[in-house]
Design a protein around this motif. Structure first.
Motif, short mmCIF file in Angstrom:
data_model
loop_
_atom_site.label_atom_id
_atom_site.label_comp_id
_atom_site.label_asym_id
_atom_site.label_seq_id
_atom_site.Cartn_x
_atom_site.Cartn_y
_atom_site.Cartn_z
N ASN A 1 26.82 13.62 -6.37
CA ASN A 1 27.56 14.07 -5.19
C ASN A 1 28.67 13.05 -4.95
O ASN A 1 28.42 11.96 -4.45
CB ASN A 1 26.65 14.18 -3.98
CG ASN A 1 27.39 14.63 -2.74
OD1 ASN A 1 28.61 14.75 -2.74
ND2 ASN A 1 26.66 14.88 -1.67
N ARG A 2 29.87 13.42 -5.32
CA ARG A 2 30.99 12.48 -5.23
C ARG A 2 31.40 12.22 -3.78
O ARG A 2 32.15 11.29 -3.50
CB ARG A 2 32.16 12.99 -6.04
CG ARG A 2 31.80 13.04 -7.51
CD ARG A 2 32.91 13.29 -8.46
NE ARG A 2 34.06 14.01 -7.95
CZ ARG A 2 34.80 14.80 -8.69
NH1 ARG A 2 34.51 15.00 -9.95
NH2 ARG A 2 35.85 15.40 -8.18
N GLY B 1 22.53 4.48 -8.47
CA GLY B 1 21.86 4.25 -9.73
C GLY B 1 22.52 5.10 -10.82
O GLY B 1 23.11 6.13 -10.52
N LYS B 2 22.44 4.65 -12.03
CA LYS B 2 23.07 5.38 -13.13
C LYS B 2 22.07 5.56 -14.27
O LYS B 2 21.31 4.65 -14.58
CB LYS B 2 24.31 4.64 -13.63
CG LYS B 2 25.42 4.58 -12.60
CD LYS B 2 26.56 3.70 -13.06
CE LYS B 2 27.67 3.62 -12.04
NZ LYS B 2 27.28 3.10 -10.74
N TYR C 1 20.84 22.26 -6.24
CA TYR C 1 21.22 21.14 -5.37
C TYR C 1 21.05 21.49 -3.89
O TYR C 1 20.54 20.69 -3.11
CB TYR C 1 22.66 20.70 -5.66
CG TYR C 1 23.15 19.63 -4.72
CD1 TYR C 1 22.80 18.30 -4.91
CD2 TYR C 1 23.94 19.95 -3.62
CE1 TYR C 1 23.24 17.31 -4.05
CE2 TYR C 1 24.38 18.96 -2.76
CZ TYR C 1 24.02 17.65 -2.97
OH TYR C 1 24.45 16.68 -2.10
N ASN C 2 21.47 22.67 -3.50
CA ASN C 2 21.45 23.05 -2.07
C ASN C 2 20.09 23.53 -1.58
O ASN C 2 19.91 23.70 -0.38
CB ASN C 2 22.50 24.12 -1.79
CG ASN C 2 23.90 23.56 -1.87
OD1 ASN C 2 24.16 22.45 -1.40
ND2 ASN C 2 24.80 24.29 -2.50
N THR C 3 19.14 23.75 -2.49
CA THR C 3 17.84 24.30 -2.06
C THR C 3 16.66 23.37 -2.32
O THR C 3 15.60 23.57 -1.74
CB THR C 3 17.57 25.65 -2.77
OG1 THR C 3 17.60 25.44 -4.19
CG2 THR C 3 18.61 26.69 -2.37
N ASP C 4 16.80 22.40 -3.18
CA ASP C 4 15.70 21.51 -3.53
C ASP C 4 16.01 20.10 -3.04
O ASP C 4 16.93 19.44 -3.54
CB ASP C 4 15.49 21.52 -5.05
CG ASP C 4 14.28 20.72 -5.49
OD1 ASP C 4 14.01 19.64 -4.91
OD2 ASP C 4 13.60 21.16 -6.43
N ASP D 1 14.56 17.29 -3.49
CA ASP D 1 14.43 16.24 -4.51
C ASP D 1 15.69 16.16 -5.37
O ASP D 1 16.18 15.08 -5.69
CB ASP D 1 13.20 16.48 -5.39
CG ASP D 1 11.90 16.27 -4.64
OD1 ASP D 1 11.87 15.41 -3.73
OD2 ASP D 1 10.92 16.96 -4.95
N ILE D 2 16.21 17.31 -5.75
CA ILE D 2 17.43 17.34 -6.55
C ILE D 2 18.60 16.83 -5.72
O ILE D 2 19.45 16.08 -6.22
CB ILE D 2 17.70 18.75 -7.11
CG1 ILE D 2 16.64 19.08 -8.16
CG2 ILE D 2 19.11 18.86 -7.68
CD1 ILE D 2 16.69 20.48 -8.69
N ARG D 3 18.64 17.20 -4.45
CA ARG D 3 19.71 16.70 -3.57
C ARG D 3 19.66 15.17 -3.53
O ARG D 3 20.68 14.50 -3.65
CB ARG D 3 19.58 17.27 -2.16
CG ARG D 3 20.63 16.73 -1.20
CD ARG D 3 20.50 17.33 0.18
NE ARG D 3 20.99 18.68 0.20
CZ ARG D 3 22.27 19.02 0.34
NH1 ARG D 3 23.18 18.09 0.45
NH2 ARG D 3 22.63 20.28 0.38
N TRP D 4 18.46 14.60 -3.39
CA TRP D 4 18.33 13.15 -3.36
C TRP D 4 18.80 12.54 -4.68
O TRP D 4 19.52 11.54 -4.69
CB TRP D 4 16.88 12.75 -3.08
CG TRP D 4 16.71 11.26 -2.97
CD1 TRP D 4 16.84 10.50 -1.84
CD2 TRP D 4 16.46 10.35 -4.05
NE1 TRP D 4 16.66 9.18 -2.15
CE2 TRP D 4 16.42 9.05 -3.49
CE3 TRP D 4 16.26 10.50 -5.41
CZ2 TRP D 4 16.19 7.92 -4.26
CZ3 TRP D 4 16.04 9.37 -6.19
CH2 TRP D 4 16.00 8.09 -5.60
N ILE D 5 18.39 13.12 -5.79
CA ILE D 5 18.77 12.59 -7.10
C ILE D 5 20.29 12.53 -7.24
O ILE D 5 20.85 11.51 -7.65
CB ILE D 5 18.16 13.45 -8.24
CG1 ILE D 5 16.64 13.23 -8.32
CG2 ILE D 5 18.81 13.12 -9.58
CD1 ILE D 5 15.92 14.22 -9.22
N LEU D 6 20.97 13.62 -6.89
CA LEU D 6 22.42 13.66 -7.08
C LEU D 6 23.19 12.96 -5.97
O LEU D 6 24.35 12.58 -6.17
CB LEU D 6 22.90 15.11 -7.24
CG LEU D 6 22.41 15.81 -8.50
CD1 LEU D 6 22.97 17.22 -8.59
CD2 LEU D 6 22.75 15.01 -9.75
#
Length: 127
Positions: free
Chosen positions: A50-51, A66-67, A96-99, A101-106
């Protein structure tokens, strides 16, 4: 497509579609100075993050994002890894908009993916 796997050009087309559909979450960075030998393809990294989210502002103790770097299909006959990694990228972006965990990751990380580390060899085997 080559059977159930995207070709090198098919993968590149998918990446172009991703960049249009998810401009705030996906970026293509060319690895200048790394042309492939045979056909002159240039290697690139698909960066997912998420830029618009600055982790150092959201939590100064966390610092920079983190990378992680993942490469696939370095050997010409490794068809499945590039397809699997492309589907992984699509999954992260589509959810990205529904999960959460994925939102946190990105939000908090950058995922760097080299989908085809050997596009010339792969093109040779696609024929």
């Amino acid at each position: 497509q080559s059977g159930c796997y995207r070709t090198v050009l098919g993968t590149n087309s998918t990446v172009d579609d991703i960049l249009v559909q998810y401009p705030d979450l996906a970026e293509k960075r060319m690895l200048d100075g790394y042309p492939t030998v045979e056909n002159g393809y240039y290697l690139y990294v698909l960066v997912l993050t998420n830029r618009n989210f600055d982790s150092s502002v959201a939590n100064p103790a966390y610092g920079e994002k983190g990378k992680v770097l993942a490469t696939s299909s370095i050997h010409s006959r490794e068809f499945a890894p590039a397809e699997t990694m492309t589907r992984f990228a699509e999954y992260l972006l589509q959810n990205y908009n529904t999960d959460p965990d994925i939102r946190w990751i990105l939000d908090w990380n950058e995922i760097h993916l080299i989908l085809h580390a050997n596009p010339d060899g792969r093109k040779y085997d696609e024929v």
